[in-house]
Write a protein that holds these residues in place. Sequence first.
Motif, mmCIF file in Angstrom:
data_model
loop_
_atom_site.group_PDB
_atom_site.id
_atom_site.type_symbol
_atom_site.label_atom_id
_atom_site.label_comp_id
_atom_site.label_asym_id
_atom_site.label_seq_id
_atom_site.Cartn_x
_atom_site.Cartn_y
_atom_site.Cartn_z
ATOM 1 N N UNK A 839 90.320 85.939 35.865
ATOM 2 C CA UNK A 839 90.097 87.289 35.302
ATOM 3 C C UNK A 839 90.348 88.388 36.325
ATOM 4 N N UNK A 840 90.392 88.053 37.623
ATOM 5 C CA UNK A 840 90.631 89.074 38.649
ATOM 6 C C UNK A 840 91.998 89.742 38.500
ATOM 7 N N UNK A 841 92.933 89.074 37.804
ATOM 8 C CA UNK A 841 94.244 89.704 37.599
ATOM 9 C C UNK A 841 94.121 90.995 36.795
ATOM 10 N N UNK A 842 93.034 91.140 36.076
ATOM 11 C CA UNK A 842 92.820 92.382 35.316
ATOM 12 C C UNK A 842 92.595 93.571 36.231
ATOM 13 N N UNK A 862 92.135 85.728 29.322
ATOM 14 C CA UNK A 862 90.979 86.642 29.395
ATOM 15 C C UNK A 862 91.060 87.773 28.373
ATOM 16 N N UNK A 863 89.934 87.992 27.693
ATOM 17 C CA UNK A 863 89.867 89.003 26.633
ATOM 18 C C UNK A 863 89.641 90.397 27.217
ATOM 19 N N UNK A 864 90.044 91.385 26.424
ATOM 20 C CA UNK A 864 89.726 92.776 26.737
ATOM 21 C C UNK A 864 90.287 93.260 28.048
ATOM 22 N N UNK A 865 91.385 92.691 28.491
ATOM 23 C CA UNK A 865 91.967 93.087 29.770
ATOM 24 C C UNK A 865 93.419 93.482 29.568
ATOM 25 N N UNK A 879 100.752 74.285 27.916
ATOM 26 C CA UNK A 879 100.219 73.540 26.777
ATOM 27 C C UNK A 879 98.747 73.814 26.526
ATOM 28 N N UNK A 880 98.000 74.156 27.553
ATOM 29 C CA UNK A 880 96.568 74.307 27.363
ATOM 30 C C UNK A 880 96.095 75.734 27.207
ATOM 31 N N UNK A 881 96.984 76.714 27.187
ATOM 32 C CA UNK A 881 96.583 78.113 27.035
ATOM 33 C C UNK A 881 96.395 78.456 25.565
ATOM 34 N N UNK A 882 95.448 79.367 25.308
ATOM 35 C CA UNK A 882 95.206 79.774 23.933
ATOM 36 C C UNK A 882 94.690 81.207 23.904
ATOM 37 N N UNK A 883 94.683 81.755 22.719
ATOM 38 C CA UNK A 883 94.209 83.120 22.541
ATOM 39 C C UNK A 883 95.329 84.145 22.653
ATOM 40 N N UNK A 884 95.072 85.345 22.129
ATOM 41 C CA UNK A 884 96.096 86.391 22.138
ATOM 42 C C UNK A 884 96.587 86.647 23.553
ATOM 43 N N UNK A 885 97.905 86.911 23.690
ATOM 44 C CA UNK A 885 98.892 87.161 22.609
ATOM 45 C C UNK A 885 99.529 85.906 22.042
ATOM 46 N N UNK A 887 99.915 82.631 19.710
ATOM 47 C CA UNK A 887 99.514 82.420 18.318
ATOM 48 C C UNK A 887 98.471 81.325 18.194
ATOM 49 N N UNK A 888 98.411 80.444 19.184
ATOM 50 C CA UNK A 888 97.476 79.316 19.115
ATOM 51 C C UNK A 888 96.055 79.800 19.364
ATOM 52 N N UNK A 889 95.150 79.653 18.350
ATOM 53 C CA UNK A 889 93.747 80.039 18.568
ATOM 54 C C UNK A 889 93.046 79.009 19.444
ATOM 55 N N UNK A 890 92.012 79.448 20.103
ATOM 56 C CA UNK A 890 91.333 78.560 21.040
ATOM 57 C C UNK A 890 90.488 77.504 20.350
ATOM 58 N N UNK A 891 90.097 77.715 19.077
ATOM 59 C CA UNK A 891 89.275 76.718 18.429
ATOM 60 C C UNK A 891 90.080 75.517 17.951
ATOM 61 N N UNK A 892 91.396 75.623 17.925
ATOM 62 C CA UNK A 892 92.209 74.472 17.557
ATOM 63 C C UNK A 892 93.171 74.161 18.686
ATOM 64 N N UNK A 893 93.506 72.890 18.880
ATOM 65 C CA UNK A 893 94.417 72.539 19.982
ATOM 66 C C UNK A 893 95.764 73.218 19.818
ATOM 67 N N UNK A 894 96.255 73.789 20.853
ATOM 68 C CA UNK A 894 97.572 74.434 20.765
ATOM 69 C C UNK A 894 98.680 73.402 20.613
#
Length: 1002
Positions: A839-842, A862-865, A879-885, A887-894
Motif C-alpha cells: 500500500x506504500x505505493x499510494x 489496495x482500495x481507495x488509492x 494470476x493471484x491479483x484481484x479487485x478493481x481495476x 474484472x476478477x472479484x476477490x471473492x472468487x478465484x481469478x
Amino acid sequence: MRTSALVSWLFYSYVATVFRIKAVSVSGQCQSDQQELLLGLKNSLNSSSSEKLVKWNQSTDCCSWDGITCNAGGQVIGLDLSKELISGAIDKSNSLFRLRHLQQLNLAYNSFKSKFPSGFENLANLRYLNLSNAGFTGQIPVEISYMTKLNLTRLQNLYLNGLNISADRNKWSQALSSSLPDLQVLSMSGCHLSGPINLSLAKLKSLSIIRLDVNNLFGPFPKFFAEFQILTSLHLGGNNLSGNVPKEILQAPKLQTLDLSFNKLLQGSFLWFPPNASLQSLLLTNCKFNGPLPKTLEKLTQLVYLDFSSNNFSGPVPSFTTLKALTYLNLAGNQLNGSILSTNWSSLLNLVSLGLARNSFSGTVPPTLFQSQSLRIIYLPQNQFTGGFSEVKGEFSLPLEAIDLSRNRLQEPFPMFVFEIQGLCELSLSCNKFSGLITLSAFHKLKKLSVLDLSYNNLSFDSSFINLPLPPFLPSIAKLKLSSCNLTKFPDFLKNLSMLDHLDLSNNRIHGKIPSWIWKTQRLSYLNLSLNFLVEFERTSYITSPLLVIDLHGNLLQGQKPIFPPQAAYLDYSSNNFSSVLPHEIGDFLQHASFFSLSGNNIHGSIPKSICQGSSLLVLDLSNNSLSGSIPECLIQMSVSWSTESEAKQSQQMLEVLDLGNNQIDDTFPCHLKSTLRLRVLVLRSNKFKGHANCQENITWPMLQIIDLASNSFGGKLPQGLLMTWNAMITENNEHHSEILHFQILKLSELSFQDSMTVTMKGIELELVKILTIFTSIDFSSNKFEGLIPEAIGDFRALYLLNLSNNALTGTVPSFLGNLPKLEALDLSSNHLIGQIPPQLANLNFLSFLNLSNNELIGKIPLGTQIQSFPEASFENNAGLCGPPLKAPCESPPVTKVGPPNPRTGNHINWNLISVEIGIVFGLGAVIKQKSQDNSSMDPRKKAIVIIKSIAGCGFGQIRSGFTQLAETLPNAQAEAASLNGRRRFNRLQSKPAYDPTQIST
C-alpha cells in the motif's frame, strides 16, 4: 558585445562623475628637500611608461609637476600617480614615507608587483589614501589591515579596492572604527573580506561613501546603515547577504546610490518610496526582491540609473514619465505584466538604455520608442507584445544602436522602418510572426550593422539577396542568423563578409553542397547549418577558418568522413548519412573538442583507440550506428599520448555524458569508468553487453543522473554497491533553484551547448532539449538481472523514472519504493515478483505510469488509492491479483490465462530511455510521441506526433497545450493520465512559459 559595453559605460561614467575628486590648486614654491625626495621616489621606480614621472626634473619647480600639490609653504601635500603604469618596489626606506606633510596619496591602478610596503605610520597627516588595484602582492600586513599602529587618526578617505586584506572576519571593521574616527569614505571593494558586517562600523557616523562590494560578506543586511545621516553611497553588491532589507534604508536623507546587486539570498519588497528621496542610482540586480513596483517610484525624480533585473517583481509597472533624469532602466527577468504605454517615452530626453526582457508585458510596443532623441538600446525580448508597427512614421532616433524585439507575438508586415535607422548596429526580430519579402538593397543604409537575427518568422528573400556576389553594404556584419527563413541556397554575398564570425542558416531548405569558402574564412568561429538538405562537402586541401562550433546535424551528408577543423570545440554531425568506419586518426581531430556527436549515421567498425586523445571531451555520443567491438579502456584510462598520470586523471574526471546506445558493441560492463567522477549520463542500451554489472574495484559516480543499460544481456544481481554511490539520485534538489545540465565550451557568448535526450515518461516519448539537473532515471530493462530489488533504490528520493522490466527479479515489490516522492513512472513488469502490492505505493503522488503486469503477484489491489486509477493492463497476467481495476472479484478465484505471459502485451511501453540527440540548442523543447500498443486498433506504423520545439531560442513553448492535444489523440486512460500529470510536471519545471511561434502539428 557592443550593447553590454555601452551599459557598463553608462553606469561607471555616471559614478565617476558623481564621486570625482577635485584637485587642489598649486601654490607656493617647492622646497629643495621636497624636490629631492620626489626625485628619489622617481628613481626607485620603473617610470618609463609614466606620462607624469618622465617630466619630473631638477630644472623645474616640483610644485608645478604633474601629480603634485603643494601648500603655501612649498611643502608637498598631495601626490597623485594613479593610472600611470608604474612598476617597481616600494619598501619602508623609500623616500615616499619622508614626505611627512602629505595629506593626499593616490597610487591606484599601477603595477608595483611587490609586497605591500610598511612605512605608512610616518604619514600622520594623511586624509586621503588610495591604494586600490595598485598591484601590491600578498596580503596586507597586520598594521595596515588593523589600522592599529598607523596613527592615521586624521584619515578621511580610504581606498583599498582590490587588495588582499589579511584581517580575520570582524577585526578589520573593529580596527577601522577604533582607529579612524573621522572616516568619510570607506572603499574596500574586492578585498577578500568575509564574515558578517560587524556592528562596530556603526560608530563611524561620518561615513558618506561605503564600498564593500565583491567580497564574501554574509549574514543579514545591517540596519544601522539607515542611521547614517550623511550617507550618500552604499555599495554592497556581489556578496552573500541574506534576509530582508529594512525599508528604513530608503529613508536615509541623503542617500544617492544604493547597490545591493548579486546578493542572491537578499530579499524584500518596496511598498513605497519616500517622496523627497535623493536617490540617483538604485541597483538590485540578481536578488530575490518581490512584490509590485509601487506607484511612488514616480516620485524619485532625481533617479538616473535603475536596475531591478533578475528578481521576482510582479504586476504592472508605474509610469516613468516624471523621471526626467533617467538614463538607464532595466527591469528584465521579472514577472511584470501589462502594458508599457502609461509612460510617455518621448518625454524622457536622457534615457539611453531600456531593458524589459524576460517578462510578460503585453499590448503594443510604443512607436515613440523609435523616435526618441536619446535612446541607444531598446531591449524587449521574451515578452508577449503583439501588433505591428504601422504607426511608426517620421524621423527616427539618430543615436539608436540596438533593437531586440525577439520572442514576442509581433506580427503584420515586416517593420521596414528599421532600415532607415542609419546608426543601427544590432537588430534582432527573431521568433515573431512578421511576414514579407526582404531585398538585399533594403540594408543599404545600415553600414554599421554588425548583428542581424531575423530567424523564425514568415519571411522570404528575393533573388538579389541570394545571388548578389558582392554587396556594396553590410561591411560590418559579424553575426548573421537567418534560421527558418525559407532559404533554398547559400547567399553568395556571405563569402565576401570579411567580419563574419557567427553564421546560423539552420532549419531552412538549402540543398546541395557546403561551399568550400566556409573553411577558408578569416574570422568564422560559429557555424550552424543543421536541419537542411545538404548532401556533401566541397572539399578543400586546407582549413584556415578558426571554427570553434560546427553544427551540421539533421542533413543528408554522406561520404567517408566529415571535415574536422583543427580547433573545433563543438562538433555535431548527428542524423546524417555518413557510412564508413571511424578514421583511426580521429583523436587527432578531437584534441580541443568538448562535444562530439556522430549519432544516427551508418558508422561501422570498432571505436579507434586514438579517440582517447580527446582529453577535453565532456560529451561523446556515438549512438544509433553499427559500431562493434569493445569500448577502448584508454577512453578513460591513461592513453599513450598523455605524458603524465595527472594529465590522464584530469581527463577521466571531465567526461559527463557517454552515449553508445543502439550499436553492436560486444563487451562487459565498463568497470574502467571507475574514476569518472563527473559522469552524469551513461547510455549503453541495445548493444551486446553481457556479464555481471558488479565490479571488483570500487566505482564512484556521485553525479550520475541517468543510466540506461536496457536491452543487453547483463546478468547476476543488481549492483547494490554501485547504486549506493549515486548521490545525485539521493539528493532531493529544490526545483526552484534547479539548473540546466549544460556544458560551457568557451567563455564567450552563445558558445555553449546543451544535450537533448529522449526519455519515455508515462508511456510518452519526450525529447528534452535541455536536461534539468533535477531529472534522474534508471533503466535496466530487458536484461537477465536476477535476485531482489536492491534496498539502495529506496534512498533515491530524487528519482523520476525506474524501469526494471523484462528481467528475472524475484522477491516482493518492496515497500521502500513508496519512499520515492518524485517517482513518475515505475515499470516492474515481466519479472518473477511475488506477494501483494504494498500500500506504500499510494504515497507516490506524482506517479502517472505503473506497470506490474506479467509477475506472480497475489491479493487485493489496495482500495481507495491512486493505484486503482491505472488501467487493467497495468496488473494483468498476475494470476493471484484481484479487485478493481481487474474484472476478477476477490471473492472468487481469478481466471488464469493459458500460456506464458507475453511481455509485449498489456500496458507495455517502449523504454527507449535515453537516445541522446545532441546538438546546439537555444531553448527548451519536447518531441512527444505515442508508442503504439498491440491491443490498440491503431496502425503501429502510424504515430501521433506533437512537436513543441524552440530550436533557435524561441522559448519553452506551449507545453500544456501540446499535452492536451496529445491526450485528445490517445484513446485510453493512460493518455489522460499522461496529459494531466505531464502538465503538472512541466508546470513545475518552467518558471514562466514563453511564446513559441512554431506551429503545433500532427
